[in-house]
Design a protein around this motif. Sequence first.
Motif, PDB file in Angstrom:
ATOM      1  N   SER A  19       0.828  -1.202   0.000  1.00 22.58           N
ATOM      2  CA  SER A  19       0.000   0.000   0.000  1.00 22.58           C
ATOM      3  C   SER A  19       0.860   1.249   0.000  1.00 22.58           C
ATOM      4  O   SER A  19       2.089   1.182  -0.021  1.00 22.58           O
ATOM      5  CB  SER A  19      -0.890   0.013   1.248  1.00 22.58           C
ATOM      6  N   ALA A  20       0.185   2.397   0.049  1.00 25.13           N
ATOM      7  CA  ALA A  20       0.870   3.677   0.244  1.00 25.13           C
ATOM      8  C   ALA A  20       0.467   4.250   1.599  1.00 25.13           C
ATOM      9  O   ALA A  20       0.302   5.462   1.753  1.00 25.13           O
ATOM     10  CB  ALA A  20       0.517   4.643  -0.877  1.00 25.13           C
ATOM     11  N   GLU A  21       0.328   3.384   2.586  1.00 22.87           N
ATOM     12  CA  GLU A  21      -0.108   3.791   3.920  1.00 22.87           C
ATOM     13  C   GLU A  21       1.044   3.703   4.910  1.00 22.87           C
ATOM     14  O   GLU A  21       1.785   2.716   4.941  1.00 22.87           O
ATOM     15  CB  GLU A  21      -1.252   2.901   4.401  1.00 22.87           C
ATOM     16  N   ALA A  22       1.184   4.755   5.740  1.00 21.63           N
ATOM     17  CA  ALA A  22       2.209   4.810   6.775  1.00 21.63           C
ATOM     18  C   ALA A  22       1.541   5.096   8.111  1.00 21.63           C
ATOM     19  O   ALA A  22       0.498   5.761   8.168  1.00 21.63           O
ATOM     20  CB  ALA A  22       3.231   5.893   6.452  1.00 21.63           C
ATOM     21  N   VAL A  23       2.150   4.616   9.186  1.00 26.30           N
ATOM     22  CA  VAL A  23       1.577   4.829  10.513  1.00 26.30           C
ATOM     23  C   VAL A  23       2.669   5.267  11.476  1.00 26.30           C
ATOM     24  O   VAL A  23       3.813   4.844  11.375  1.00 26.30           O
ATOM     25  CB  VAL A  23       0.890   3.545  11.028  1.00 26.30           C
TER      26      VAL A  23
ATOM     27  N   VAL B 170      -0.288  -1.669   6.888  1.00 30.76           N
ATOM     28  CA  VAL B 170       0.362  -0.526   6.254  1.00 30.76           C
ATOM     29  C   VAL B 170       1.709  -1.006   5.709  1.00 30.76           C
ATOM     30  O   VAL B 170       2.089  -2.163   5.899  1.00 30.76           O
ATOM     31  CB  VAL B 170       0.579   0.633   7.248  1.00 30.76           C
ATOM     32  N   ASP B 171       2.447  -0.099   5.054  1.00 27.89           N
ATOM     33  CA  ASP B 171       3.749  -0.475   4.520  1.00 27.89           C
ATOM     34  C   ASP B 171       4.873   0.445   4.954  1.00 27.89           C
ATOM     35  O   ASP B 171       5.976   0.370   4.393  1.00 27.89           O
ATOM     36  CB  ASP B 171       3.669  -0.569   2.994  1.00 27.89           C
TER      37      ASP B 171
ATOM     38  N   TRP C 126       6.531  -2.758  -6.291  1.00 28.34           N
ATOM     39  CA  TRP C 126       6.162  -1.877  -7.394  1.00 28.34           C
ATOM     40  C   TRP C 126       4.814  -1.218  -7.159  1.00 28.34           C
ATOM     41  O   TRP C 126       4.635  -0.043  -7.488  1.00 28.34           O
ATOM     42  CB  TRP C 126       6.199  -2.629  -8.722  1.00 28.34           C
ATOM     43  N   ARG C 127       3.887  -1.945  -6.550  1.00 28.84           N
ATOM     44  CA  ARG C 127       2.561  -1.358  -6.301  1.00 28.84           C
ATOM     45  C   ARG C 127       2.646  -0.209  -5.303  1.00 28.84           C
ATOM     46  O   ARG C 127       2.081   0.868  -5.517  1.00 28.84           O
ATOM     47  CB  ARG C 127       1.592  -2.419  -5.788  1.00 28.84           C
ATOM     48  N   GLY C 128       3.330  -0.454  -4.194  1.00 34.20           N
ATOM     49  CA  GLY C 128       3.455   0.582  -3.177  1.00 34.20           C
ATOM     50  C   GLY C 128       4.256   1.775  -3.650  1.00 34.20           C
ATOM     51  O   GLY C 128       3.917   2.926  -3.360  1.00 34.20           O
ATOM     52  N   ALA C 129       5.339   1.505  -4.389  1.00 36.35           N
ATOM     53  CA  ALA C 129       6.156   2.604  -4.906  1.00 36.35           C
ATOM     54  C   ALA C 129       5.359   3.470  -5.859  1.00 36.35           C
ATOM     55  O   ALA C 129       5.414   4.702  -5.804  1.00 36.35           O
ATOM     56  CB  ALA C 129       7.397   2.044  -5.595  1.00 36.35           C
ATOM     57  N   LEU C 130       4.610   2.822  -6.752  1.00 35.42           N
ATOM     58  CA  LEU C 130       3.800   3.567  -7.713  1.00 35.42           C
ATOM     59  C   LEU C 130       2.686   4.343  -7.021  1.00 35.42           C
ATOM     60  O   LEU C 130       2.383   5.489  -7.393  1.00 35.42           O
ATOM     61  CB  LEU C 130       3.201   2.606  -8.745  1.00 35.42           C
TER      62      LEU C 130
ATOM     63  N   ALA D  27       5.603  12.214   4.556  1.00 36.48           N
ATOM     64  CA  ALA D  27       4.521  13.014   5.147  1.00 36.48           C
ATOM     65  C   ALA D  27       4.282  12.625   6.598  1.00 36.48           C
ATOM     66  O   ALA D  27       4.058  13.494   7.458  1.00 36.48           O
ATOM     67  CB  ALA D  27       3.245  12.831   4.329  1.00 36.48           C
ATOM     68  N   ALA D  28       4.339  11.328   6.905  1.00 38.45           N
ATOM     69  CA  ALA D  28       4.149  10.882   8.284  1.00 38.45           C
ATOM     70  C   ALA D  28       5.296  11.364   9.167  1.00 38.45           C
ATOM     71  O   ALA D  28       5.083  11.748  10.324  1.00 38.45           O
ATOM     72  CB  ALA D  28       4.044   9.360   8.334  1.00 38.45           C
ATOM     73  N   MET D  29       6.507  11.358   8.628  1.00 42.91           N
ATOM     74  CA  MET D  29       7.645  11.876   9.389  1.00 42.91           C
ATOM     75  C   MET D  29       7.470  13.364   9.679  1.00 42.91           C
ATOM     76  O   MET D  29       7.802  13.846  10.771  1.00 42.91           O
ATOM     77  CB  MET D  29       8.947  11.637   8.624  1.00 42.91           C
TER      78      MET D  29
END
Length: 270
Positions: A88-92, A106-107, A145-149, A158-160
């Motif tokens: 995914s493109a999810e961060a926590v 998340v990833d 590749w999915r998450g990077a894209l 952004a989370a940082m």
Amino acid sequence: MLKSGRVSWSGEAVKPRPLTHGLLDALPGIRYGFFTREGGVSSGLYRSLNCGVGSRDDKAFVFKNRARAARTLGVSHDRLATPFQIHSAEAVVVDEVWDIGRGPKVDAVVTKRRGIAVGVGSADCGPILFADPLAHVVAAAHAGWRGALAGIVEATVAAMETLGAQREQIVAVLGPTISRANYEVGADMVAVFEAADEENARFFRPSKRDGHAMFDLPGYIVARLFNAGVLGTDMGLCTYADEERFFSYRRATHRAEADYGRLLSAITLV
């Protein structure tokens, strides 16, 4: 720039000796490592430092391996936070560590809490470790590749930033990842990337097979880091090509093996 340890399958007690990179070595106040297959207790397909909770390896061995890696970073086994990765493109943001195997879907995991190590697993996908040494914020991201894209790099940054990091201060290193020489993909995947941005065509080269191409995943990830305003680099190590040191999902698939181990990459604030 790179440091690496010896891999041994002879049965003697070998401690994990993760790979490091000079770009992160130069930063004060962090410990980190891109762990190889060296220094664990697993055997067979998983020999020896398999840290993949999602693998079919004996969970007791996986937990011991994770504990060994955590100790190498100077934290206890229950202070290592890894997510349930879903491409995914999810961060926590991590304030408290969850039980092993019960992480959020998340990833990327981000923290400014000292004594917590944040990490991700990989076996061809790109493990990225981030640090802002001035804001005292670190992160680990898993970029297939999915998450990077989809934007996992940008989501991590952004989370940082929510914790006070500034992107012009962030340093990131991409660890062992499958290289273009060993990553053949179909025309449908090329089309997806080019539809997102026609400039993405530069990351593909013709394959020997019609209708296929060789994809430069490390190059693409580093480009996303650059576009996000982050100082980033690639270690230049291929998981597929180096069986002695790295697990590889694609290599296991090509050999019709039943499963594969996962490498751990993690970082913590001292």
